[in-house]
Scaffold this motif. Structure first.
Motif, PDB file in Angstrom:
ATOM      1  N   GLY A  12       0.832  -1.201   0.000  1.00 39.61           N
ATOM      2  CA  GLY A  12       0.000   0.000   0.000  1.00 39.61           C
ATOM      3  C   GLY A  12       0.863   1.245   0.000  1.00 39.61           C
ATOM      4  N   GLY A  13       0.341   2.328   0.552  1.00 40.44           N
ATOM      5  CA  GLY A  13       1.061   3.599   0.510  1.00 40.44           C
ATOM      6  C   GLY A  13       0.917   4.214  -0.874  1.00 40.44           C
ATOM      7  N   TYR A  14       2.042   4.561  -1.496  1.00 40.97           N
ATOM      8  CA  TYR A  14       1.989   5.134  -2.839  1.00 40.97           C
ATOM      9  C   TYR A  14       1.668   4.082  -3.897  1.00 40.97           C
ATOM     10  N   SER A  15       1.792   2.822  -3.551  1.00 41.92           N
ATOM     11  CA  SER A  15       1.462   1.731  -4.473  1.00 41.92           C
ATOM     12  C   SER A  15      -0.010   1.359  -4.340  1.00 41.92           C
ATOM     13  N   SER A  16      -0.608   0.970  -5.447  1.00 43.97           N
ATOM     14  CA  SER A  16      -1.980   0.444  -5.395  1.00 43.97           C
ATOM     15  C   SER A  16      -1.985  -1.008  -4.918  1.00 43.97           C
TER      16      SER A  16
END
Length: 197
Positions: A38-42
């Motif tokens: 997660g975070g900046y990643s989907s």
């Protein structure tokens, strides 16, 4: 002697399904995987809530990886958990969930970013200070490091230790409190050798 091996950061194959990504990694003779949570990643290849809620889901997930001769080496939760925006609290939750999942999977290394707070109490947005003048910039840096950054990382290192994590590999990146070697060493000196790059 530990040999060097290739690890694939799976977002580079984010357009592929989980199974297709694994098949491609095996075909390319990749040995280990770094999978974002997660975070900046989907997080196209991992549903953290689903995996945390089910032993069977975790077993099937690891089995799919290991059946292709691959190993899950790193979980990556690269967001801005120090942001005063609403996303900061969400990213902080992702960090904690990632540590929990790492413990369940026996993963010892987490990749993430250092985070970036606002420039003072009540700030609305993160503020990356790039110069020490005028003097207010030094006040902002002191606030970011002493009031937010170091206390967060002291707590986070202890949480990581609780979950059996041995290494936190920070992505050295502009717009983080850790953006070069001196700032990395500053944080490591303050919170301990679990912090690396």
């Amino acid at each position: 002697v530990r040999m060097m091996h290739l690890t694939l950061m799976t977002d580079s194959l984010g357009q592929l399904s989980f199974e297709e990504m694994l098949d491609t990694a095996a075909m390319l003779k990749i040995e280990t995987l770094e999978i974002p949570t997660g975070g900046y990643s989907s997080a196209p290849h991992l549903d953290i809530d689903k995996l945390l809620s089910s032993v069977e889901e975790r077993k099937n997930y690891l089995s799919a990886i290991e059946s292709r001769g691959l190993k899950l080496e790193v979980l990556n939760c690269n967001g801005n958990q120090l942001s005063p925006e609403a996303g900061g609290a969400r990213d902080a939750q992702t960090v904690e969930k990632t540590f929990q999942l790492a413990s369940e999977f026996g993963v010892k290394t987490i990749a993430m970013m250092s985070g970036l707070p606002g420039g003072g109490p009540g700030a609305k947005y993160p503020n990356w200070v790039t110069c020490c003048w005028p003097p207010v910039m030094l006040e902002m840096l002191k606030y970011q490091w002493e009031e937010i950054g170091i206390p967060y990382w002291e707590k986070t290192v202890k949480l990581a230790e609780h979950y059996g994590i041995e290494k936190i590999a920070l992505e050295i990146h502009p717009t983080g409190i850790v953006y070069n070697v001196p700032t990395l060493l500053k944080l490591r000196s303050a919170v301990g050798p679990m912090i690396g790059a």
